[in-house]
Design an enzyme around this catalytic site. Sequence first.
Site, PDB file in Angstrom:
ATOM      1  N   TYR A 114      -2.631 -12.896   2.567  1.00 57.02           N
ATOM      2  CA  TYR A 114      -2.348 -12.593   1.157  1.00 57.02           C
ATOM      3  C   TYR A 114      -1.209 -13.445   0.591  1.00 57.02           C
ATOM      4  CZ  TYR A 114      -5.127  -8.341   1.863  1.00 57.02           C
ATOM      5  OH  TYR A 114      -6.131  -7.454   2.138  1.00 57.02           O
TER       6      TYR A 114
ATOM      7  N   TYR B  66     -11.863 -14.901   2.634  1.00 62.37           N
ATOM      8  CA  TYR B  66     -10.828 -13.885   2.834  1.00 62.37           C
ATOM      9  C   TYR B  66     -10.465 -13.821   4.316  1.00 62.37           C
ATOM     10  CZ  TYR B  66      -8.743  -9.321   3.544  1.00 62.37           C
ATOM     11  OH  TYR B  66      -7.894  -8.317   3.924  1.00 62.37           O
TER      12      TYR B  66
ATOM     13  N   LYS C 220       0.825  -1.221   0.000  1.00 62.14           N
ATOM     14  CA  LYS C 220       0.000   0.000   0.000  1.00 62.14           C
ATOM     15  C   LYS C 220       0.857   1.267   0.000  1.00 62.14           C
ATOM     16  CE  LYS C 220      -3.550  -2.693  -0.017  1.00 62.14           C
ATOM     17  NZ  LYS C 220      -2.976  -3.973   0.376  1.00 62.14           N
TER      18      LYS C 220
HETATM   19  C1  LIG Z   1      -3.679  -5.203   0.166  1.00 58.01           C
HETATM   20  C2  LIG Z   1      -2.706  -6.303   0.060  1.00 58.01           C
HETATM   21  C3  LIG Z   1      -2.580  -7.074  -1.108  1.00 58.01           C
HETATM   22  C4  LIG Z   1      -3.477  -6.913  -2.286  1.00 58.01           C
HETATM   23  O1  LIG Z   1      -3.347  -5.704  -2.924  1.00 58.01           O
HETATM   24  P1  LIG Z   1      -4.620  -5.111  -3.723  1.00 58.01           P
HETATM   25  O2  LIG Z   1      -4.115  -3.910  -4.338  1.00 58.01           O
HETATM   26  O3  LIG Z   1      -5.668  -4.868  -2.675  1.00 58.01           O
HETATM   27  O4  LIG Z   1      -5.067  -6.156  -4.674  1.00 58.01           O
HETATM   28  C5  LIG Z   1      -1.625  -8.059  -1.156  1.00 58.01           C
HETATM   29  N1  LIG Z   1      -0.835  -8.297  -0.100  1.00 58.01           N
HETATM   30  C6  LIG Z   1      -0.921  -7.609   1.047  1.00 58.01           C
HETATM   31  C7  LIG Z   1      -0.039  -7.970   2.167  1.00 58.01           C
HETATM   32  C8  LIG Z   1      -1.860  -6.585   1.169  1.00 58.01           C
HETATM   33  O5  LIG Z   1      -1.963  -5.908   2.316  1.00 58.01           O
END
Ligand SMILES: *Cc1c(COP(=O)(O)O)cnc(C)c1O
Length: 328
Positions: free
Chosen positions: A286, A260, A49
């Site tokens: 993730y 999720y 992010k």
């Molecule tokens: C938010 C996030 C993602 C996914 O990114 P998006 O842009 O929301 O698809 C992947 N890995 C981590 C650790 C995240 O925090």
Amino acid sequence: MRLAGFPRIRVANLPTPLEELRRFRQAIGGPRLFMKRDDNTGLALGGNKARKLEYLMADALEKQCDVVITTGGPQSNHARMVAALARQLGMEVILLLTGEEPKDWRGNLLLDHILGAQVIFAGTKDYDIVHPRMEAMAEELRRQGRRPYVIPVGGATPLGSLGYVQAILELMGQATDRGVNFDYIVSATGSGGTMSGMLVGARIFAPNLKVVGISVSRDRVSLTQRLCSISEAAASLLGVELKFPAEEIDVFDQYIGEAYGIPTPEGLEAIKLLAKTEGILLDPVYTGKAMAGYIDLVKKGYFPEKANLVFFHTGGAPALFAMEEYFR
Ligand SMILES: *Cc1c(COP(=O)(O)O)cnc(C)c1O
């Protein structure tokens, strides 16, 4: 193409390292594999992010905002990084998180509190309810003379995704320095902003580079629709007209598991395997699931043996500290 023309605040530690995973590859087989360490971006423990926020928060500064409102799950990495950057810039931060307040402050939620964010639980997981509620909160703040800036879940807007257009440019520079030609990127995809930026970046800077997304939440059909629309809008921000037909987007949705945020056995195994072979920490929400997907695709022979791959480590390790019970 006018990427350089967009206001951007340089707050992430860039370029992030690019590391070859030799021991991990010995353990699982498959083609040559590198890891792009976007878990090392900084902003209170790092993650993908940060790159989006370089553009989004530059926009907030330009609009002279004094309070940022965003959302995510209780273990949102995005919310934690927004909180950290808002503080760094002297702004207040309101996090309207989904669901009910958990009884413990662990992982990212603990960090949100330490960063002094105002944390509110929405009581629902439905972003179609949460997003309008953030807008209503912003409206109320405006009436009080404040200047709020609202960031949707994951910062997944065309503007935010420019961070990953830039990341592809950065990766291509590193590839040239190392003398490697990358054929594939593999990444976790959630709200889609990251992968959308990668798709646009690959199309512009590296037309032979394929982007493979492992979904952690949405089904293939709705995710590809979303990726199309964010990518096309991001391209048009850059002044180029590009099409991203849904059927040409490579997304896998069979590694999500129950839902999720709920770890899968394969994801937990992938976390432990990378930790044991490389000393690198993935996360259960993730990157662990994305790596489990990668391992499965390798087993199925999806990637040609001669290919060079980059797995994007998008961060998330703080959530490990909220998931102890799954590792016992
Ligand atoms: C938010 C996030 C993602 C996914 O990114 P998006 O842009 O929301 O698809 C992947 N890995 C981590 C650790 C995240 O925090």
